[in-house]
Design a protein around this motif. Sequence first.
Motif, PDB file in Angstrom:
ATOM      1  N   VAL A  99       0.843  -1.197   0.000  1.00 28.12           N
ATOM      2  CA  VAL A  99       0.000   0.000   0.000  1.00 28.12           C
ATOM      3  C   VAL A  99       0.876   1.245   0.000  1.00 28.12           C
ATOM      4  N   VAL A 100       0.478   2.246  -0.791  1.00 30.01           N
ATOM      5  CA  VAL A 100       1.103   3.563  -0.748  1.00 30.01           C
ATOM      6  C   VAL A 100       0.117   4.534  -0.115  1.00 30.01           C
ATOM      7  N   ASP A 101       0.546   5.176   0.965  1.00 35.01           N
ATOM      8  CA  ASP A 101      -0.230   6.268   1.557  1.00 35.01           C
ATOM      9  C   ASP A 101       0.418   7.547   1.052  1.00 35.01           C
ATOM     10  N   LEU A 102      -0.182   8.121   0.010  1.00 34.57           N
ATOM     11  CA  LEU A 102       0.388   9.286  -0.660  1.00 34.57           C
ATOM     12  C   LEU A 102      -0.047  10.569   0.034  1.00 34.57           C
ATOM     13  N   MET A 103       0.927  11.360   0.456  1.00 34.86           N
ATOM     14  CA  MET A 103       0.682  12.566   1.249  1.00 34.86           C
ATOM     15  C   MET A 103      -0.051  12.184   2.534  1.00 34.86           C
ATOM     16  N   PRO A 104       0.634  11.440   3.413  1.00 34.33           N
ATOM     17  CA  PRO A 104      -0.021  10.768   4.540  1.00 34.33           C
ATOM     18  C   PRO A 104      -0.293  11.630   5.761  1.00 34.33           C
ATOM     19  N   GLY A 105       0.054  12.926   5.712  1.00 35.27           N
ATOM     20  CA  GLY A 105      -0.165  13.746   6.895  1.00 35.27           C
ATOM     21  C   GLY A 105       0.667  13.235   8.055  1.00 35.27           C
ATOM     22  N   THR A 106       0.059  13.123   9.225  1.00 38.31           N
ATOM     23  CA  THR A 106       0.780  12.629  10.398  1.00 38.31           C
ATOM     24  C   THR A 106       0.699  11.119  10.551  1.00 38.31           C
ATOM     25  N   GLY A 107       0.014  10.444   9.611  1.00 34.46           N
ATOM     26  CA  GLY A 107       0.006   8.985   9.624  1.00 34.46           C
ATOM     27  C   GLY A 107      -1.265   8.339  10.135  1.00 34.46           C
ATOM     28  N   TYR A 108      -2.361   9.084  10.138  1.00 37.10           N
ATOM     29  CA  TYR A 108      -3.630   8.515  10.612  1.00 37.10           C
ATOM     30  C   TYR A 108      -3.949   7.210   9.880  1.00 37.10           C
ATOM     31  N   TYR A 109      -3.989   7.255   8.553  1.00 34.51           N
ATOM     32  CA  TYR A 109      -4.307   6.045   7.803  1.00 34.51           C
ATOM     33  C   TYR A 109      -3.102   5.121   7.682  1.00 34.51           C
ATOM     34  N   VAL A 169       3.735  -0.957   3.810  1.00 32.73           N
ATOM     35  CA  VAL A 169       3.099   0.347   3.643  1.00 32.73           C
ATOM     36  C   VAL A 169       4.189   1.376   3.364  1.00 32.73           C
ATOM     37  N   TYR A 170       4.065   2.069   2.247  1.00 31.43           N
ATOM     38  CA  TYR A 170       4.980   3.151   1.901  1.00 31.43           C
ATOM     39  C   TYR A 170       4.281   4.479   2.176  1.00 31.43           C
ATOM     40  N   ALA A 171       4.785   5.219   3.158  1.00 26.99           N
ATOM     41  CA  ALA A 171       4.269   6.554   3.442  1.00 26.99           C
ATOM     42  C   ALA A 171       5.052   7.520   2.565  1.00 26.99           C
ATOM     43  N   LEU A 172       4.458   7.909   1.445  1.00 31.21           N
ATOM     44  CA  LEU A 172       5.158   8.690   0.425  1.00 31.21           C
ATOM     45  C   LEU A 172       4.801  10.170   0.563  1.00 31.21           C
ATOM     46  N   GLN A 173       5.784  10.946   0.975  1.00 33.45           N
ATOM     47  CA  GLN A 173       5.582  12.374   1.161  1.00 33.45           C
ATOM     48  C   GLN A 173       6.349  13.153   0.088  1.00 33.45           C
ATOM     49  N   PRO A 174       5.660  13.889  -0.770  1.00 30.47           N
ATOM     50  CA  PRO A 174       6.364  14.753  -1.706  1.00 30.47           C
ATOM     51  C   PRO A 174       7.201  15.789  -0.953  1.00 30.47           C
ATOM     52  N   ASN A 183       6.417  -2.620   9.328  1.00 29.21           N
ATOM     53  CA  ASN A 183       6.219  -2.761   7.873  1.00 29.21           C
ATOM     54  C   ASN A 183       5.991  -1.418   7.171  1.00 29.21           C
ATOM     55  N   VAL A 184       6.213  -0.310   7.865  1.00 25.80           N
ATOM     56  CA  VAL A 184       6.036   1.025   7.285  1.00 25.80           C
ATOM     57  C   VAL A 184       7.392   1.614   6.914  1.00 25.80           C
ATOM     58  N   ALA A 185       7.499   2.102   5.679  1.00 29.12           N
ATOM     59  CA  ALA A 185       8.702   2.794   5.222  1.00 29.12           C
ATOM     60  C   ALA A 185       8.313   4.187   4.749  1.00 29.12           C
ATOM     61  N   VAL A 186       9.095   5.184   5.127  1.00 25.51           N
ATOM     62  CA  VAL A 186       8.840   6.570   4.730  1.00 25.51           C
ATOM     63  C   VAL A 186       9.680   6.905   3.509  1.00 25.51           C
ATOM     64  N   LEU A 187       9.040   7.492   2.498  1.00 28.37           N
ATOM     65  CA  LEU A 187       9.727   7.938   1.291  1.00 28.37           C
ATOM     66  C   LEU A 187       9.510   9.434   1.130  1.00 28.37           C
ATOM     67  N   LEU A 188      10.574  10.176   0.909  1.00 26.63           N
ATOM     68  CA  LEU A 188      10.517  11.619   0.679  1.00 26.63           C
ATOM     69  C   LEU A 188      11.095  11.888  -0.701  1.00 26.63           C
ATOM     70  N   GLN A 189      10.235  12.340  -1.630  1.00 26.35           N
ATOM     71  CA  GLN A 189      10.651  12.479  -3.024  1.00 26.35           C
ATOM     72  C   GLN A 189      10.007  13.709  -3.663  1.00 26.35           C
ATOM     73  N   PRO A 190      10.668  14.321  -4.646  1.00 25.27           N
ATOM     74  CA  PRO A 190      10.021  15.401  -5.397  1.00 25.27           C
ATOM     75  C   PRO A 190       8.772  14.873  -6.101  1.00 25.27           C
ATOM     76  N   VAL A 191       7.728  15.655  -6.127  1.00 26.47           N
ATOM     77  CA  VAL A 191       6.461  15.173  -6.665  1.00 26.47           C
ATOM     78  C   VAL A 191       6.567  14.776  -8.135  1.00 26.47           C
ATOM     79  N   ALA A 192       7.421  15.449  -8.887  1.00 26.55           N
ATOM     80  CA  ALA A 192       7.521  15.169 -10.317  1.00 26.55           C
ATOM     81  C   ALA A 192       8.307  13.909 -10.626  1.00 26.55           C
TER      82      ALA A 192
END
Length: 249
Positions: free
Chosen positions: A64-74, A88-93, A118-127
């Motif tokens: 699962v990708v949680d795109l723009m996950p905020g503080t992680g509620y979902y 679960v990939y918490a993907l934050q632009p 099982n949660v990994a945080v990804l920080l990447q440019p949106v483009a």
Amino acid sequence: MRRCTLMLMTAGLAFALASHAQVPSGVTAAIADSHRPAEDRAQDADRHVADVLAFANVRPGDRVVDLMPGTGYYTRLFSTLVGPRGKVYALQPAEMDKAAPKGLQSLRGFAGQPPYDNVAVLLQPVASMSLPEKVDLVWTSQNYHDLHDPFMGSPDMAKLDRMLLDALRPGGTLIVLDHAAAPGTGVAHTDDLHRIDPAVVKAELAAAGFRLDGESDALRNPDDPHTAGLRDPSVRGHTDRFILRFVKP
């Protein structure tokens, strides 16, 4: 919990189902997770979380990708739902992190640690967002409208939506939950009111190759006049919100 209706598109027909009878035991267990912070639990009623998660249909072992996950509620809920065999990939632009850094700080406070190993945080440019593997679900909650705005760099939405399609396995799902703008207003109020016309979301994602698979009215509010921003006291926590489910053919 209020009754709500899930509109499921099957062979071109819409079937209305009472969602309170359709909540899986895994969803109930995820909501009851004792590790969830009190501030998350306090939002459950307004978010109608059981109905929303039942509609998302996240299964054990899913990616699962949680795109723009905020503080992680979902993010936390997905972590419990997919279990130890899932991811679960918490993907934050990066653009979102610059505007709202507290979200990433919260995510890094629990990601990769028991019980959310099982949660990994990804920080990447949106483009240039990318994932280490194909996934079963891309989820974005109350943030798709932000992708149209200057602070996010006003990315090429056609290209971005194709990236989301490519991130999914065949048959994979994209779910967009967002604040509804008045019909016919398009993207005129994504920046000031933080709302978007659901028709625009449907059109953009159909153009990218997605197929609309279903809609949920769990968070719809017909009394919302669609003229106030989401933080306005008159509608805060009770905006008219749509949930759309798309499938990669």
